[in-house]
Motif scaffolding. Sequence first.
Motif, PDB file in Angstrom:
ATOM      1  N   HIS A 191       0.856  -1.184   0.000  1.00 24.76           N
ATOM      2  CA  HIS A 191       0.000   0.000   0.000  1.00 24.76           C
ATOM      3  C   HIS A 191       0.886   1.226   0.000  1.00 24.76           C
ATOM      4  O   HIS A 191       1.992   1.207   0.547  1.00 24.76           O
ATOM      5  CB  HIS A 191      -0.936  -0.001   1.206  1.00 24.76           C
ATOM      6  N   ALA A 192       0.388   2.327  -0.593  1.00 14.06           N
ATOM      7  CA  ALA A 192       1.229   3.516  -0.753  1.00 14.06           C
ATOM      8  C   ALA A 192       1.231   4.445   0.447  1.00 14.06           C
ATOM      9  O   ALA A 192       2.132   5.266   0.580  1.00 14.06           O
ATOM     10  CB  ALA A 192       0.779   4.295  -1.992  1.00 14.06           C
ATOM     11  N   THR A 193       0.248   4.340   1.337  1.00 11.94           N
ATOM     12  CA  THR A 193       0.169   5.327   2.421  1.00 11.94           C
ATOM     13  C   THR A 193       0.053   4.739   3.815  1.00 11.94           C
ATOM     14  O   THR A 193       0.117   5.482   4.791  1.00 11.94           O
ATOM     15  CB  THR A 193      -1.036   6.265   2.190  1.00 11.94           C
ATOM     16  N   ALA A 268       5.019   6.890   0.817  1.00 11.60           N
ATOM     17  CA  ALA A 268       5.308   6.265  -0.468  1.00 11.60           C
ATOM     18  C   ALA A 268       6.801   6.015  -0.648  1.00 11.60           C
ATOM     19  O   ALA A 268       7.610   6.939  -0.543  1.00 11.60           O
ATOM     20  CB  ALA A 268       4.779   7.135  -1.606  1.00 11.60           C
ATOM     21  N   GLY A 269       7.159   4.768  -0.887  1.00 13.81           N
ATOM     22  CA  GLY A 269       8.549   4.400  -1.132  1.00 13.81           C
ATOM     23  C   GLY A 269       9.424   4.347   0.105  1.00 13.81           C
ATOM     24  O   GLY A 269      10.640   4.149  -0.011  1.00 13.81           O
ATOM     25  N   ILE A 326       7.049   0.473   1.753  1.00 11.70           N
ATOM     26  CA  ILE A 326       5.741   0.972   1.374  1.00 11.70           C
ATOM     27  C   ILE A 326       5.741   1.220  -0.127  1.00 11.70           C
ATOM     28  O   ILE A 326       6.707   1.749  -0.678  1.00 11.70           O
ATOM     29  CB  ILE A 326       5.405   2.264   2.138  1.00 11.70           C
ATOM     30  N   THR A 328       5.049   2.748  -3.852  1.00 13.60           N
ATOM     31  CA  THR A 328       5.197   4.127  -4.324  1.00 13.60           C
ATOM     32  C   THR A 328       3.895   4.702  -4.861  1.00 13.60           C
ATOM     33  O   THR A 328       3.752   5.909  -5.021  1.00 13.60           O
ATOM     34  CB  THR A 328       6.258   4.201  -5.431  1.00 13.60           C
ATOM     35  N   SER A 329       2.934   3.844  -5.145  1.00 15.34           N
ATOM     36  CA  SER A 329       1.644   4.333  -5.640  1.00 15.34           C
ATOM     37  C   SER A 329       0.550   3.311  -5.360  1.00 15.34           C
ATOM     38  O   SER A 329       0.810   2.188  -4.972  1.00 15.34           O
ATOM     39  CB  SER A 329       1.729   4.616  -7.154  1.00 15.34           C
TER      40      SER A 329
END
Length: 329
Positions: A191-193, A268-269, A326, A328-329
Amino acid sequence: NGVKAEHAKAFDAWFRKGGDDRFEAVRKLQVEAGLSTLSDPDGGYIVAPPEFDTAIERVAGTISVMRQLATVRTIGVNEYKKIVNTGGTSSGWVAEKESRSETNTPTLKQIAINMKEIYAEPGATQMALDDSFMDLASWLADEVSVEFNEQEGSAFITGDGVAKPTGIAGYEFVANSSYAWGKVGYAAGGHATLINNADKLIGLQHALKSTYRNGATFLMNDATCEKIRTLKDGDGNYIWRPGLMENTPDMLLGKPVAYDDNVADIGAGAYPLFFGNFKRAYLILDRLGIRVLRDPYSSKGNVLFYTTKRVGGGLVMHEAIKALKIATS
């Protein structure tokens, strides 16, 4: 021994009163005591007695998460080298008279950790130093350790190796399925967030080889802890229930949890969560000896003590630690 005791007494007198004669007395005694390698008479530096060194390390060790988790050693040189066998050797069963074929040669890697210099500059009034009841070793340990810990705490996590140790997040990350020596393997968070799936935590735990899971610890910051604590099962029950008893470590999936706000936030990332056997993975090195420069001039009525120590840190067993990434998008 007797010389070191005299050196400590002379250092205490110089620490309180200063003066060229006291400085020279300390310098001569530290040569006799074998403590001269870190001194710099021309620059006004004196190596502190060993009890100062021990006191500072003791205080720093109680407040530094990485010093509690990692292996900590004291050395007397400026570089530490270690040879690590990364695999490649082979073996096999053989009967008493059976021929034996040649086995593969192991792959060896050399790890070098260079010492970096960390400093602090606590100050005291001259009146306070004049008070004979003041425990200077404890005072200096308390003052310096707080400053050292703030700098070390950041470097042991995020340091890039330039004028500071290389932290666990300062290495190149690679998907665990493509893990290679010298890098840190990661498991995808999905997941990104946020961290919204406990299965990913289990995946992170099992990304670490079983040989390292015995003695492994989760490491995260407080904000990430809050997010994970809100995970619930299908019946609305919290999946993670941290320890309620004082001085009892929190446990997640049966493993202890440590907190360090130098670890990245969820984003993200980012890599907000580590799981590893830090005793085997990360090595902290302290250079034997602490140097002190007494400065009674910069702030009238006060005495500043410019205190330096050489510290190193880095991964020595890269595969003993894994990270959660995590998306990136």
